[in-house]
Design a protein around this motif. Structure first.
Motif, PDB file in Angstrom:
ATOM      1  N   SER D  50       0.827  -1.208   0.000  1.00  0.00           N
ATOM      2  CA  SER D  50       0.000   0.000   0.000  1.00  0.00           C
ATOM      3  C   SER D  50       0.863   1.259   0.000  1.00  0.00           C
ATOM      4  N   ARG D  51       2.124   1.090   0.427  1.00  0.00           N
ATOM      5  CA  ARG D  51       3.018   2.249   0.458  1.00  0.00           C
ATOM      6  C   ARG D  51       3.709   2.495  -0.883  1.00  0.00           C
ATOM      7  N   THR D  52       3.658   1.510  -1.764  1.00  0.00           N
ATOM      8  CA  THR D  52       4.336   1.713  -3.043  1.00  0.00           C
ATOM      9  C   THR D  52       3.521   2.658  -3.915  1.00  0.00           C
ATOM     10  N   PRO D  53       4.206   3.414  -4.755  1.00  0.00           N
ATOM     11  CA  PRO D  53       3.489   4.394  -5.575  1.00  0.00           C
ATOM     12  C   PRO D  53       2.626   3.733  -6.657  1.00  0.00           C
ATOM     13  N   SER D  54       2.956   2.504  -7.008  1.00  0.00           N
ATOM     14  CA  SER D  54       2.177   1.879  -8.072  1.00  0.00           C
ATOM     15  C   SER D  54       0.779   1.574  -7.553  1.00  0.00           C
TER      16      SER D  54
END
Ligand SMILES: Nc1ncnc2c1ncn2[C@@H]1O[C@H](COP(=O)(O)OP(=O)(O)OP(=O)(O)O)[C@@H](O)[C@H]1O
Ligand SMILES: Nc1ncnc2c1ncn2[C@@H]1O[C@H](COP(=O)(O)OP(=O)(O)OP(=O)(O)O)[C@@H](O)[C@H]1O
Ligand SMILES: [Mg+2]
Ligand SMILES: [Mg+2]
Lengths: 510, 298, 510, 342
Positions: D50-54
């Protein structure tokens, strides 16, 4: 060996290496590609770069306002599950495509479709909210049985168990490894001579090359460089197809320097397209000045080209007030002529083009900082950074090829629609011509308008269109068949294209 | 080998016995370690100096900058370009030096960090024993159970395209192995007589660890740490391979190897040989130096 | 050389040098079948090195001169120059060896039974060779062979199922003797096999070796124990500083010793005057054990032990091998946590053991372990082993290392060597010096004289007693050596059945 | 056991049976711990993802993302929306408890099918590869340690270092070029000849090179750690004594050198397992091997939470089981190791 049916095995099998696994065999998930072998659409891409009737009989008939289109169907078509294909199925297919709950990615291709009705079993009527001359070219979606169009595109039964009316049916799918198509027993046309098409998923290009050489496969899509190295090796030949697949560098006008058309023109003059075609594409491609390509037929003006002219580029820049500054970078009012350029990290071609552009522009005193991004990064940066763009997704009408890339209604940066008009280009004359062409029924008139657009673009370029690609494939055994033909390809490529795009019509050579 | 010596009235003719037992001489070991260190030093010198020299003198096509030339790219090694040029016509001699600089630094920092954390935690856990130990080890289990690749990808997608991502990925995913190794060794060592003696003499946990336990773990930790260095580059290559590593246009061993593998089957062998060769030489030197240097003192 | 019935060992002009040190200087020695030959000598004389030379296993970096030959029916082997393969045919089959460091002579991760059984297997099935007075008579199965052999060495065969570290010092030593005899070698060399054993057990071992020798084998017993030498030896060499100073029949040499050192060795056995404790019985004890129970897991070794050691008092601890003496010592040293009961040091109740005990309390107790090879860190020089605890304690009222070494009779030159480069006895002295380095209030000595010659043992005993009285140190002196206890302990307790009982031997109990 | 500090209070007076019991307790303890651990690890993965920008919409659209308008993107996003990461996590587990592992967004199908079709292949190359690695590395390390300082020893350790530095991709491609393209001994990839049904015989032939590639990636660490252990063990008193008892060199090696030298190796083995999974991805790529690795990469890159959760749970369980096996082996190999401490 491929092509020649072995005496003890009369079945002709073609084994092709695909660059990645297909996520789905749902025709509502992808426009062209391998599903085209399983499903038939109303119209299909023909060798000459137009769309020709497939399930349909004749061209779609528009009303005077170009908002209601009627298509007649063949009446003898059955699906591979034995049921009959009728207008209901066509209506259901297109209704589902634009149904937001189904979430088909193809919905973008039907911006004006309001509803689709089955007038009678062989007549379908499409109603649009706006007049749209390019509509026929979009009617290439594979038609599926109405009953199978349940749920969403994510969990549709068609994803894994396709039911179509096309020449082939899915025989076996070894997840992650390969997929086998077999000639459909219920196909309405002549039974294909190539009875079985095996598609292996081989992600890595080197491995594809080696497995091609080892005889595991009869053909594969390869980069120009890799394909060239295989020419003549172990009976392999290189097949190159022209395409509408262009590459361009966007010039976002939110970067103050790029808002000046003179600067944009200078940049276009400064890049050496010939060198890119020769060095990067190994000759498989052509310089391009605008997003128009051969796929647009008469609408394409081959004479609109930029010559590589560093001196003139420099002069233009100087004229625009950009004087050479520290470190060889031009300056104006204390600002340096420099901008960032994004490319997809995993895309070697875009990387090479980005580097070549940066290298060429450095020579005229423009500093380009290349930056590798993923798609999330690209969408986020598109508003303020240049980007190596790929185009030609729906090239069989000039409108679908260029409208969203050039029309000012898409100019505002929207992270959810970042790739439409990424240069934030506003040019009233272009807008006027594009809109007029949507309303014209006369093909020649439309073509003329688009050629005018190209003239405008030459003086006020929205981006640096660099090259248009030829898609390269390596194949063996093609001369064992009659009917192998060239086709103009869209952005998409893979083993559903290349020499095999019409494999169902091949005949074993006598 | 024999020599004579006078002992009292007699002359002793010394020879070496036919068979011996025990550990090698520290002298010979040190000599070999020195050989590895010299070659390693040369590699480092190359990595540090060549880019500087190139930009100062313009040799090997200068510092490179932005200029690329795809048309005449991929030229085989020559006097002007000792390692040849890559597909974009850039000099591999200078690019390899840059790449080595970047990648070795990242790898060394990453593996040093993970060795440090691993040793510290492993030793502490073993020495604390009891509930603290069990708790710590379950934590390590939890961490180790997350697939490295996944962790790597996730970290790399968050902090995309930076060298420190690679360092972080290596450090974050590898301390657990060292922890387990060190803990196992310490558990068995702490029952040894000399450790018990040190404890009985009032040695604190830290002191006993430092002086009497960790030196005995050295050889294994050295191997583990040295192995981590190529492994870190390996991670970098993997991430690059997946499009998540350093930006492909930036020189690093990962990106050079990735670029080279795209053109290796088209005949440009030198683009692959140079970076892989340098990586191998650097690793072997480091490995041998570490291994010999920290082997048991005889 | 095939398995020999009888073999002789001949040593001529043997010199061994280790680095700059000349350890053996022109030793001549004959080992003939039928005799138990004893080599007697002070610690560091070169006895162990002689054995390593006789077996061709000198440490790396040594130089040799002279000749060592095994002469058997099948020919002779030049031991010093033989390569590993040639030696392999000699080891175990022709020469059996009992190493001095018995505790480390077994691989820690396998049971003794496994390690002995494997020798039986390697050397072929035990052959019945009925020679007069043979210690084991025609055993049939390998198991019975082992059990018989081990029992003859005085060890309970049931203990074979344990791992080496689960045995007491004396128990491993006897297992090591059994291991050397498994192959029934015609020559057996034993390096201090009885050190650390009580008199009965030592006598059993010596008797066994003597019987073995008299059965037609050649046997060499290295010892520092004059009484054993006198009682069981047939012929005798006295080795001092690498030179044989006296040679002849054991009875004759020890009956009328000629060399000054031999004389000293023989007379050292007489007890000297023991100073009385300087404190009254009312002074609070430095060590107080009450109802202590200790053991290993569910295996209880000590149960209900009460013991007081007062300052200035030397309390001797005697008992059979495996009775629990070392366990008691480890409890007193605050290293082994008792399962129940109270432990007080200097009036402070101690809870737990090891690091749980505050460092200052731990430093009040000095501990000398039974096996010096394991007790000293193999990586550190002796000097560093001594200075490290002093540095940790951060006190400046402590004796310098040199003084400590001098007090225990350790050559100062040895301080800069690592444990593997000094003899067993020398190492033990270093361990004692280390225990004294922090000026403890309580000194726990576990078999400190086990590896020392009589002279050194007597000196050390006297030193301990003197220190106890002069400095008011309480001493717990664990030893199997009745003479030592008689000479140096104010009172002696006996470990028996997990409890402390007053010594049976009236002379010892006093 | 609060006071367990320096002295072992372990019983184990008579080896065998007691240790079996200890191992059984170890298994039970670990199995119990595995449940919260798997839950936790999957939660961590959801959190990280959930923290990844994708975002999953881009992941779902793949390359099409460039040609999709805002309206369509929104429809896809609405279809894929699963709320905050903990909601997605909770709902995935609710489904998983009932046997439904959810639908993969990048594979457009049931996660359980996708995983069931891939796990066996991954397990196959991993286990066979690891066994093969030991079969290669152990003799290598033994040979190197046998003549402690000889040129052969240096050569062998240097080879191990070289192998450790050679990128896995290059090794795999090299194997393919040599054994498949040049010599034609083994097929170049896939589970079987393209288009033919997969049978044990074809799989055996096709698995040979991938297994070898996995093995080669594991050989260096095994060989080098073992070598370090062997060199130490060989110089010990115990080995000298064993030799002097007349044991042949093989017995000494097998009974006295190896058992001591493998102890650190076993301690490490558990920790190396997750690494094996990473290595598998490259091997899968090179040999077109349909394993879990590529699915994992696709899931992570495309933020496909259901597939991510499924693969993570699978791999975590695999790693935990491997760890447990390694620890059980450690208990069996070293009596000084207390199973209760593992
Ligand atoms: N680690 C251990 N685990 C299990 N049993 C042990 C362990 N150490 C010692 N023992 C057993 O405990 C008993 C007492 O051992 P201890 O070492 O105290 O004997 P000891 O009186 O010092 O004998 P010796 O005179 O032979 O040294 C012995 O029977 C021994 O086998
Ligand atoms: N590896 C070595 N290198 C150098 N000197 C050594 C080495 N091992 C032993 N020595 C020295 O050689 C001498 C003889 O040692 P050796 O072990 O033979 O004595 P020892 O007679 O067996 O004594 P002890 O009764 O104490 O065991 C001692 O002075 C010792 O310090
Ligand atoms: Mg000795
Ligand atoms: Mg004892």
């Amino acid at each position: 060996a491929p092509g020649e049916p072995a005496p003890d095995d009369p079945a002709v099998t073609l084994r092709l290496a695909e660059t990645s696994e297909y996520p789905s065999l749902n025709p509502l998930d992808a426009m062209f590609g391998i599903t085209g072998k399983i499903y038939d659409g109303l119209y299909a891409v023909a060798a000459d770069g137009t769309v020709a009737p497939d399930l349909a009989v004749g061209d779609p008939e528009p009303d005077a306002s170009l908002t209601t289109w009627t298509v007649r169907l063949q009446d003898d078509v059955v699906f591979s599950d034995g049921s009959t294909l009728d207008a209901q199925d066509v209506a259901a297919t297109y209704t589902t495509v634009v149904d937001p709950r189904y979430a088909s990615p193809l919905a973008s291709s039907f911006p004006f479709l309001v509803d689709v009705t089955a007038v009678d079993p062989t007549t379908v009527e499409f109603r649009l909210s706006e007049p749209y001359a390019a509509f026929p070219s979009t009617l290439t979606v594979g038609v599926a049985p109405a009953e199978a169009l349940t749920g969403t595109v994510l969990d549709s039964p068609l994803n894994r168990e396709p039911v179509g009316s096309g020449p082939y049916v899915l025989e076996q799918w070894q997840a992650g490894e390969s997929l086998t198509l077999a000639a459909s027993p219920t196909y309405r046309g002549e039974a294909p001579a190539v009875e079985r098409v095996v598609v292996g998923f081989v992600l890595d290009e080197n491995v594809r090359t080696q497995r091609l050489r080892s005889g595991d496969f009869d053909g594969a899509q390869l980069s120009p460089r890799a394909a060239q190295a295989l020419e003549g090796v172990d009976g392999l030949t290189v097949v190159a197809h022209p395409s509408a697949d262009y590459r361009a560098v966007t010039l976002p006008q939110s970067v103050p320097a790029l808002a000046d058309p003179a600067v944009r023109r200078a940049l276009n003059l400064a890049v050496d397209r010939e060198a890119m075609v020769e060095g990067i594409l190994r000759g498989y491609g052509a310089p391009a000045a605008t997003p128009f390509t051969v796929a647009q037929g008469d609408a394409f003006d081959p004479d609109v080209q930029y010559e590589h002219d560093t001196a003139q580029a420099a002069a233009l820049l100087a004229e625009a007030g950009w004087a050479p500054g520290a470190g060889g970078v031009r300056e104006k009012d204390g600002a340096r002529l420099s901008f960032p350029l994004m490319y997809f990290a995993e895309d070697a071609l875009r990387r090479d083009l980005a580097l070549a552009v940066a290298s060429d522009l450095a020579e005229v005193g423009v500093q380009v900082d290349v930056e590798a991004v993923d798609s999330a990064g690209a969408a986020a940066g598109m508003g303020s950074k240049a980007f190596v763009l790929g185009g030609g997704d729906q090239p069989y009408d000039p409108d679908t090829q260029v409208y969203t890339a050039l029309h000012s209604s898409y100019a505002a940066y929207d992270p959810d629609d970042a790739y439409s008009n990424p240069s934030q280009y506003v040019q009233p004359e272009v807008d006027r011509l594009l809109d007029a062409a949507r309303r014209s029924t006369d093909p020649d008139e439309r073509a003329g308008m688009y050629r005018d657009v190209q003239q405008v673009l030459a003086d006020d370029p929205p981006m640096i269109t660099l090259v248009v690609l030829e898609h390269t494939y390596a194949a063996r055994g093609l001369d064992g068949f009659d009917g192998v033909q060239e086709v103009v390809e869209p952005h998409e490529h893979g083993v559903a294209w290349g020499p095999w795009w019409n494999v169902e019509t091949w005949q074993v050579a006598s | 080998m024999s020599s004579d010596q006078r002992v009292g009235a007699d002359v002793v003719r010394w020879t070496t016995p036919g068979d011996v037992h025990g550990e090698a001489h520290t002298g010979a070991r040190a000599r070999r370690a020195r050989g590895a260190l010299i070659v390693g030093g040369l590699v480092v010198l190359y990595a540090v100096l060549v880019p500087v020299v190139a930009s100062a003198t313009g040799w090997w096509g200068g510092a490179g900058g932005r200029a690329v030339d795809y048309v005449t790219g991929s030229t085989a090694p020559s006097t002007a370009h000792p390692f040849g040029t890559d597909v974009a016509g850039r000099d591999m001699f200078v690019r390899c030096a840059r790449a080595l600089q970047v990648s070795l630094l990242a790898a060394l920092v990453g593996s040093a960090a993970s060795a440090f954390v691993g040793t510290l935690l492993g030793a502490t856990s073993a020495v604390l024993g009891g509930r603290a130990d069990r708790l710590l080890m379950r934590g390590v289990d939890a961490f180790a159970a997350v697939p490295h690749l996944l962790l790597g990808i996730l970290v790399a997608t968050v902090y995309r395209g930076s060298l420190w991502t690679v360092v972080l990925v290596v450090a974050v995913t590898h301390w657990t192995a060292t922890t387990r190794l060190v803990r196992g060794e310490v558990l068995s060592l702490r029952e040894r007589g000399w450790v018990r003696a040190a404890v009985s003499q009032g040695g604190s946990r830290a002191r006993v660890l430092r002086h009497h336990v960790l030196p005995h773990v050295g050889a294994q930790v050295a191997v583990a740490t040295a192995l981590l260095v190529p492994h870190a580059v390996w991670h970098e290559t993997t991430l690059t391979f997946l499009g998540l590593g350093l930006p492909p246009h930036q020189a690093s061993l990962g990106s050079l190897i990735d670029l080279a593998q795209q053109s290796v089957t088209t005949g440009a062998w030198w683009t692959l040989v140079a970076p892989v060769g340098l990586l191998v030489v650097a690793t072997v030197c480091l490995g041998l130096a570490m291994q010999r240097g920290t082997g048991r003192a005889g | 050389m095939p398995a020999e019935r009888a073999a002789r060992l001949r040593v001529r002009g043997l010199h061994v040098a280790l680095g700059p040190d000349h350890v053996l200087r022109g030793v001549d020695l004959d080992l003939d079948p039928g005799d138990l030959h004893v080599v007697l000598g002070p610690s560091g004389a070169g006895k162990s090195m002689l054995l390593r030379a006789l077996t061709g296993t000198l440490p790396r970096g040594s130089r040799v001169a002279g000749d060592v030959r095994v002469l058997g029916a099948g020919g002779s082997v030049d031991v010093l120059r033989a390569d590993r393969a040639a030696l392999h045919r000699v080891h175990g089959r022709v020469i059996g060896v009992v190493p001095q460091a018995a505790a480390t002579s077994f691989t820690p991760v396998r049971t003794l039974r496994a390690q002995l059984a494997e020798v039986v297997q390697a050397l072929g099935p035990p052959r019945a060779r009925l020679l007069p007075g043979h210690p084991h008579l025609a055993p049939v199965t390998p198991d019975a062979h082992l059990a018989d052999l081990v029992a003859t060495a005085g060890l309970d065969p049931a203990l074979l199922d344990r791992y080496p570290h689960e045995l007491s010092g004396g128990q491993v030593r006897r297992a090591a003797v059994a291991a050397a005899l498994v192959g029934h070698p015609p020559v057996v060399l034993a390096d201090e096999p009885s050190s650390g054993l009580d008199e009965d057990a030592a006598a059993v071992l010596a008797q066994m070796l003597r019987a073995y020798a008299h059965a037609g084998h050649a046997a060499l017993l290295v010892t520092h124990d004059v009484e054993i030498a006198q009682a069981f030896g047939d012929t005798l060499d006295v080795l001092v500083h690498g030179e044989v100073v006296e040679h002849g029949s054991a009875r004759r040499v020890l009956g009328s010793p000629q060399a000054p050192l031999t004389r000293e060795l023989v007379t050292a056995r007489r007890p000297g005057g023991l100073p009385s404790p300087a404190v009254s019985p009312e002074t609070p004890p430095v060590l107080r054990l009450r109802d202590v129970r200790a053991g290993y897991g569910t295996h209880v070794v000590l149960d209900g032990v009460d013991l007081d050691v007062r300052p200035g008092e030397v309390v001797g601890v005697a008992g059979r091998s495996g009775a629990g003496k070392s366990t008691l010592a480890a409890v007193a040293a605050l290293i082994h946590r008792p399962d129940a009961g109270r432990v007080e040091v200097d009036g402070v109740a101690v809870r737990g053991a090891g690091w749980r005990v505050p460092a200052v309390v731990r430093r009040r107790v000095g501990w000398v372990q039974q096996e010096p090879r394991q007790a000293m860190d193999p990586r550190l020089t002796l000097r560093r082993s001594l200075t490290l605890p002093q540095q940790a304690a951060g006190r400046d009222d402590l004796e310098p290392v040199e003084e400590l070494a001098r007090a225990v009779g350790l050559d100062l030159a040895l301080l800069d060597r690592r444990p593997s480069h000094v003899s067993g006895g020398e190492l033990q002295r270093a361990a004692i010096a280390r225990a004294l380095a922090l000026r403890p209030a309580l000194l726990v000595c576990d078999e400190i004289t086990a590896m020392l010659d009589a002279v050194s043992a007597a000196r050390l005993g006297a030193l301990v007693a003197r220190l106890a009285v002069a400095r008011g140190i309480g001493v717990l002196l664990v030893s199997h050596d009745r003479t030592l206890l008689r000479a140096s302990a104010h009172r002696v307790v006996h470990v028996d059945g997990g409890r402390l009982v007053p010594a049976r031997d009236e002379a010892v109990a006093r | 056991m609060a006071g367990r500090l320096v002295t072992s209070t372990r019983t184990a007076t008579t080896g065998g049976r007691r240790r079996v019991h200890e191992v059984r307790r170890l298994v039970v303890r670990r199995a119990t711990w595995a449940v919260p651990l798997v839950l936790g690890v999957s939660a961590l993965v959801f959190l990280l993802a959930s923290r990844t920008p994708s975002d999953s919409t881009t992941g779902f659209l793949g390359a099409r993302t460039q040609f999709v308008d805002a309206r369509t993107r929104e429809a896809v996003a609405r279809m894929l929306d699963q709320g905050a990461w903990w909601e997605a996590w909770a709902s995935w587990w609710r489904g998983a408890a009932g046997g439904d592992w959810g639908t993969s967004t990048v594979l457009r199908g049931s996660v359980s099918d996708a995983i069931a079709g891939r796990v066996p292949w991954t397990l196959l190359v991993m286990t066979v590869g690891l066994v093969l690695a030991f079969m290669i590395a152990v003799p290598l390390a033994l040979a190197a340690a046998a003549r402690g300082t000889g040129a052969a020893a240096r050569l062998l350790t240097a080879c191990a270092w070289v192998l450790s530095a050679a990128p896995a991709y290059i090794v795999g491609l090299g194997l393919l070029l040599v054994f498949s393209v040049a010599l034609g001994w083994f097929p170049a990839g896939g589970l079987g000849p393209p288009g033919e049904t997969v049978g044990p015989a074809t799989v055996a032939r096709h698995a040979a090179l991938p297994c070898l590639a996995v093995a080669l990636s594991q050989v260096p660490w095994i060989a080098l750690h073992l070598h370090a252990g062997l060199v130490g063990a060989r110089a010990s008193d115990a080995v000298l004594s064993a030799r002097m008892r007349g044991l042949p060199p093989r017995t000494v090696t097998r009974g006295h050198v190896l058992p001591v030298a493998v102890v650190p190796l076993l301690a490490l083995m558990g920790a190396r397992l997750p690494e094996l999974v990473v290595g598998a991805v490259l091997v899968e790529t090179v040999f077109s091997w349909p394993g879990l690795g590529q699915a994992l990469v696709d899931a992570a890159v495309g933020r496909d939470l259901a597939l991510l959760a499924g693969t993570t749970v699978c791999l975590t369980v695999m790693v935990l089981a491997g760890n447990l096996l390694a620890d059980a082996a450690l208990v069996a190999a070293d009596p000084r190791v207390v199973a209760d401490e593992l």
